[in-house]
Write a protein that holds these residues in place. Structure first.
Motif, PDB file in Angstrom:
ATOM      1  N   MET A   1      36.222  55.171  26.942  1.00 36.96           N
ATOM      2  CA  MET A   1      36.215  55.178  28.677  1.00 36.96           C
ATOM      3  C   MET A   1      37.451  53.941  29.077  1.00 36.96           C
ATOM      4  O   MET A   1      37.565  52.924  29.003  1.00 36.96           O
ATOM      5  CB  MET A   1      35.459  54.887  29.370  1.00 36.96           C
ATOM      6  N   ALA A   2      37.904  54.854  30.395  1.00 32.83           N
ATOM      7  CA  ALA A   2      39.263  53.934  31.000  1.00 32.83           C
ATOM      8  C   ALA A   2      38.982  52.471  31.990  1.00 32.83           C
ATOM      9  O   ALA A   2      37.701  53.559  32.790  1.00 32.83           O
ATOM     10  CB  ALA A   2      40.453  55.303  31.561  1.00 32.83           C
ATOM     11  N   THR A   3      38.969  52.041  32.266  1.00 36.98           N
ATOM     12  CA  THR A   3      38.497  50.899  32.984  1.00 36.98           C
ATOM     13  C   THR A   3      39.249  51.187  34.359  1.00 36.98           C
ATOM     14  O   THR A   3      40.779  50.796  34.218  1.00 36.98           O
ATOM     15  CB  THR A   3      38.648  49.688  32.359  1.00 36.98           C
ATOM     16  N   ILE A   4      38.740  50.990  35.186  1.00 35.20           N
ATOM     17  CA  ILE A   4      39.659  50.297  36.459  1.00 35.20           C
ATOM     18  C   ILE A   4      39.349  49.499  37.683  1.00 35.20           C
ATOM     19  O   ILE A   4      37.647  50.080  37.866  1.00 35.20           O
ATOM     20  CB  ILE A   4      39.636  53.086  36.877  1.00 35.20           C
ATOM     21  N   LEU A   5      39.870  49.678  38.456  1.00 36.50           N
ATOM     22  CA  LEU A   5      40.137  48.288  39.529  1.00 36.50           C
ATOM     23  C   LEU A   5      39.884  49.101  40.708  1.00 36.50           C
ATOM     24  O   LEU A   5      41.305  49.426  40.843  1.00 36.50           O
ATOM     25  CB  LEU A   5      40.408  47.341  39.234  1.00 36.50           C
ATOM     26  N   LEU A   6      39.436  48.634  41.633  1.00 37.35           N
ATOM     27  CA  LEU A   6      39.487  49.404  42.992  1.00 37.35           C
ATOM     28  C   LEU A   6      39.557  47.898  44.048  1.00 37.35           C
ATOM     29  O   LEU A   6      38.646  47.674  44.025  1.00 37.35           O
ATOM     30  CB  LEU A   6      38.026  50.590  43.801  1.00 37.35           C
ATOM     31  N   ILE A   7      40.685  48.121  45.286  1.00 39.91           N
ATOM     32  CA  ILE A   7      40.599  47.604  45.886  1.00 39.91           C
ATOM     33  C   ILE A   7      40.877  47.655  47.284  1.00 39.91           C
ATOM     34  O   ILE A   7      41.675  48.102  47.334  1.00 39.91           O
ATOM     35  CB  ILE A   7      41.821  45.605  45.492  1.00 39.91           C
TER      36      ILE A   7
END
Length: 228
Positions: A1-7
């Motif tokens: 599962m890919a990990t994404i950060l939203l800013i």
């Protein structure tokens, strides 16, 4: 599962994007504060960052430059500024892609998939719609949790809290991490709300000694979900 950060400084956009991308099988963290995003990226392994350009305290180009000092994680810019000069600036700063608003969430997902494919981290949906830990079963499609076949009757927020615990087993989870995961951002005032939701969850987990003892409090820090 890919990990994404939203800013992104827009909380509504954060929540919408986070909900959609989570449904697409990504693990998603979100913050509306650029400095917190930089700090999170420094401490946690990420596969991709989705970064808004136009933010009041620190623009996306500045955030990208800071992240590039310690990480080569793929960065996709989101912006309402679509001129050629703006796109070039984003790429020169260290961005990998540039999406102009308005955009569709399907397009955003496709762009993420392309970025991950290029970097060798192909994003895939969760392997199963059911997560089982001991006698605890989480149905991700129905948003229901059962223990030894008995529905725990969790409210939506309680379900989100338990799912996050279950997908991060046997590790300390801070209040800030949990707040970012379920609210899309975190402020000190959110700690009380987190504690209330965990308390409600605990009451519903109290039907069995084994289940009740799976959730531990880490004093002054947060919680730990014990599966071993």
């Amino acid at each position: 599962m890919a990990t994404i950060l939203l800013i992104d400084d827009d909380k509504e956009v954060l929540l919408l994007n986070k909900k959609y991308l989570t449904g697409e099988g990504f693990q998603v963290f979100a913050t509306n504060e650029p400095l917190k995003g930089i700090a999170f990226a420094k401490k946690n392994p990420l596969d991709c960052i989705i970064l808004d350009v136009m933010m009041p305290d620190m623009d996306g180009y500045q955030v990208c430059s800071k992240i590039r000092e310690f990480s080569s994680v793929p960065i996709i810019f989101l912006t309402g500024k679509g001129s050629e000069d703006d796109k070039i600036q984003g790429l020169i700063t260290g961005g990998d892609d540039y999406i102009v608003k308005p955009y569709s969430l399907r397009e955003l997902t496709a762009r993420i998939q392309v970025i991950l494919r290029r970097s060798g981290n192909i994003a895939k949906p969760a392997d199963s719609n059911t997560l089982t830990i001991r006698n605890l079963t989480i149905d991700k499609l129905a948003h229901k949790v059962s223990y030894k076949g008995e529905d725990l009757g969790l409210a939506n927020r309680e379900y989100e809290v338990l799912l996050y615990f279950a997908t991060h087993p046997d590790k300390e989870i801070t209040f800030e991490e949990l707040g970012n995961a379920i609210f899309g951002s975190y402020q000190d005032a959110d700690r009380r709300s987190i504690m209330v939701n965990v308390s409600r969850l605990r009451k519903k987990m109290a039907i069995d000694f084994e289940l009740e003892n799976m959730l531990e409090t880490v004093w002054s820090k947060g919680y730990k979900f014990i599966t071993k």
